[in-house]
Write a protein that holds these residues in place. Structure first.
Motif, PDB file in Angstrom:
ATOM      1  N   LYS A 288       0.827  -1.212   0.000  1.00 53.81           N
ATOM      2  CA  LYS A 288       0.000   0.000   0.000  1.00 53.81           C
ATOM      3  C   LYS A 288       0.861   1.261   0.000  1.00 53.81           C
ATOM      4  O   LYS A 288       0.529   2.250  -0.667  1.00 53.81           O
ATOM      5  CB  LYS A 288      -0.927  -0.014   1.215  1.00 53.81           C
ATOM      6  N   ALA A 291       2.274   1.646  -3.437  1.00 51.57           N
ATOM      7  CA  ALA A 291       1.229   2.114  -4.343  1.00 51.57           C
ATOM      8  C   ALA A 291       1.003   3.620  -4.204  1.00 51.57           C
ATOM      9  O   ALA A 291       0.802   4.329  -5.205  1.00 51.57           O
ATOM     10  CB  ALA A 291      -0.072   1.364  -4.084  1.00 51.57           C
ATOM     11  N   ARG A 295       1.451   6.285  -7.186  1.00 48.43           N
ATOM     12  CA  ARG A 295       0.362   7.174  -7.583  1.00 48.43           C
ATOM     13  C   ARG A 295       0.830   8.629  -7.589  1.00 48.43           C
ATOM     14  O   ARG A 295       0.458   9.415  -8.482  1.00 48.43           O
ATOM     15  CB  ARG A 295      -0.816   6.987  -6.633  1.00 48.43           C
ATOM     16  N   LEU A 336      -0.587  -4.889  -4.025  1.00 50.02           N
ATOM     17  CA  LEU A 336      -0.233  -3.724  -4.846  1.00 50.02           C
ATOM     18  C   LEU A 336      -1.231  -3.546  -5.981  1.00 50.02           C
ATOM     19  O   LEU A 336      -1.663  -2.415  -6.277  1.00 50.02           O
ATOM     20  CB  LEU A 336       1.182  -3.896  -5.400  1.00 50.02           C
ATOM     21  N   ALA A 339      -4.363  -2.049  -4.641  1.00 46.19           N
ATOM     22  CA  ALA A 339      -4.196  -0.642  -4.267  1.00 46.19           C
ATOM     23  C   ALA A 339      -4.087   0.268  -5.487  1.00 46.19           C
ATOM     24  O   ALA A 339      -4.596   1.400  -5.484  1.00 46.19           O
ATOM     25  CB  ALA A 339      -2.965  -0.488  -3.378  1.00 46.19           C
ATOM     26  N   LEU A 340      -3.427  -0.201  -6.540  1.00 39.78           N
ATOM     27  CA  LEU A 340      -3.282   0.609  -7.753  1.00 39.78           C
ATOM     28  C   LEU A 340      -4.574   0.640  -8.562  1.00 39.78           C
ATOM     29  O   LEU A 340      -4.842   1.614  -9.290  1.00 39.78           O
ATOM     30  CB  LEU A 340      -2.149   0.050  -8.623  1.00 39.78           C
TER      31      LEU A 340
END
Length: 420
Positions: A288, A291, A295, A336, A339-340
């Motif tokens: 997380k 990610a 982002r 991941l 989360a993405l």
């Protein structure tokens, strides 16, 4: 900018990282031959390959025995290679440890012991303390692996249930000179943690081992409880004069692998954010954080600008809650991907540099922006698979496992996130 696909770039970075920490690096660290005998001992997933390379260049008499994981043997002529189980020890590991202790007994000050260590050595050097059975030690090992304990915590317990770890092998080598050559697979590269430190002083105590047991609420076999309570013989501590004959050299480290990958990524035209080789904690939680960083780069070109690669190493953990299959890298990637949530232009690879993610046959796996969509098309719910600790099954169904076979080295986890 490279014309390679994102997956090809990620694979190249992994291959470069692994190549930079191969056992051949020991050739720059060999001690001078002694007046007397040279005995080679050791344990780990790279130990057999290290032994093969050493004996190919050693100028004089040589003998010895090393233990490695099943499937990780290498052809040797003068050094015996024994295979055993990892990560849960077995009887073959006990037999190998006894052979190793026998090989160093009765040496003189004119003799030299070269100890070759790498990741996996702790499970392979299995010689239970007096009064503790192999079955009881296996029970404790399984509980430690399942509860999410860190490697330093696991080793504090292992050392105090062992007749070879925590400096005890070094004591057995005296008065011969002892030179340890090690490939680090631990955060911080602490020799006392690598393979449970069989040739160095041990700063942990029986009290530390009991504290780990209490922290995770482990249920111990009676023989183990009795041994830890009795404290029959403490491991040698820093400053112990009995270890004056021993020296220690790291020949490869996780940071070295990451720096090699960073250089290659820059050569291919990518900016690099190197998060370091010390990432720990639950794999799904570490994902997380990664990610969130990805982002930020994708949306704001900060703290580095695209095209970019995020690199990190270390050793995360997995607390088993489900009944699925998979290691910490597949768990990291599954978390991941969730989360993405399909963030465009983001691909990732996470793998163990030894070629084995946990106890499976894959090194790791890949994700891409369409990972969740492809999974949904197959009727798979990523969240359900994560709850069941089934990263292996998830990525196997997508044909996204990274299969390398044994790499004959081990500097722990390698993670790369590419943003195009």
């Amino acid at each position: 900018m490279s014309r390679l696909s994102p997956r090809e770039v990620l694979r190249r970075l992994f291959d470069v990282a692994v190549a930079s920490v191969k056992p051949e690096r020991l050739l720059d660290h060999l001690p001078p031959p002694p007046r007397g005998r040279t005995v080679v001992v050791g344990a780990g997933k790279a130990a057999a390959e290290m032994a093969r390379i050493l004996e190919s260049v050693w100028p004089g008499e040589l003998s010895g025995v090393v233990a490695t994981r099943y499937g990780h043997a290498a052809p040797t002529r003068r050094i015996d290679v024994l295979e055993a189980s990892h990560p849960v020890p077995d009887a073959a590991g006990c037999a190998a440890a006894r052979r190793i202790m026998g090989a160093v007994r009765g040496l003189t000050a004119d003799d030299l012991v070269i100890c070759l260590l790498s990741g996996g050595g702790s499970a392979l050097l299995t010689l239970p303390a007096e009064g503790v059975s192999l079955a009881d030690k296996q029970d404790v090992s399984r509980q430690l692996l399942a509860c999410g304990a860190g490697i330093d915590e696991m080793n504090a317990v292992r050392k105090h249930l062992s007749a070879i770890k925590g400096g005890r092998l070094a004591l057995a080598c005296a008065p011969a000179r002892l030179a340890t050559l090690a490939i680090s697979d631990v955060v911080g590269d602490d020799p006392a943690v690598i393979a449970s430190g069989p040739t160095v002083a041990d700063p942990t105590t029986y009290a530390d081992a009991r504290a780990v047991i209490a922290k995770y609420g482990l249920i111990l076999p009676p023989s183990v409880s009795a041994h830890l309570a009795a404290e029959p013989d403490e491991t040698p501590k820093p400053g112990d004069v009995r270890l004056a004959h021993a020296e220690y050299q790291l020949i490869a480290t996780p940071q070295l692998a990451l720096l090699a990958a960073e250089a290659e990524a820059r050569r291919l035209g990518y900016d690099v954010l190197l998060l370091g080789d010390s990432i720990e904690g639950e794999a799904r939680e570490a994902a997380k954080v990664h990610a969130g960083i990805a982002r930020q780069i994708a949306m704001r070109d900060s703290p580095v600008a695209r095209p970019a690669v995020i690199l990190s190493g270390g050793e995360t953990t997995v607390t088993l809650r489900g009944k699925g299959r998979g290691g910490r890298n597949s768990e990291f990637l599954l978390s991941l991907a969730i989360a993405l949530n399909g963030l465009p232009g983001v691909h990732a690879l996470a793998a163990d540099t030894d070629g084995i993610d946990g106890s499976e046959d894959n090194a790791g796996a890949w994700i891409s922006p369409d990972t969740l969509a492809r999974a949904a098309a197959l009727g798979m719910d990523a969240g359900e698979r994560l709850a069941d600790n089934d990263g292996y099954g998830f990525f196997a169904a997508l044909d996204d496992l990274l299969l390398t076979g044994p790499t004959y080295t081990n500097v722990n986890d390698f993670r790369a996130i590419l943003l195009s």
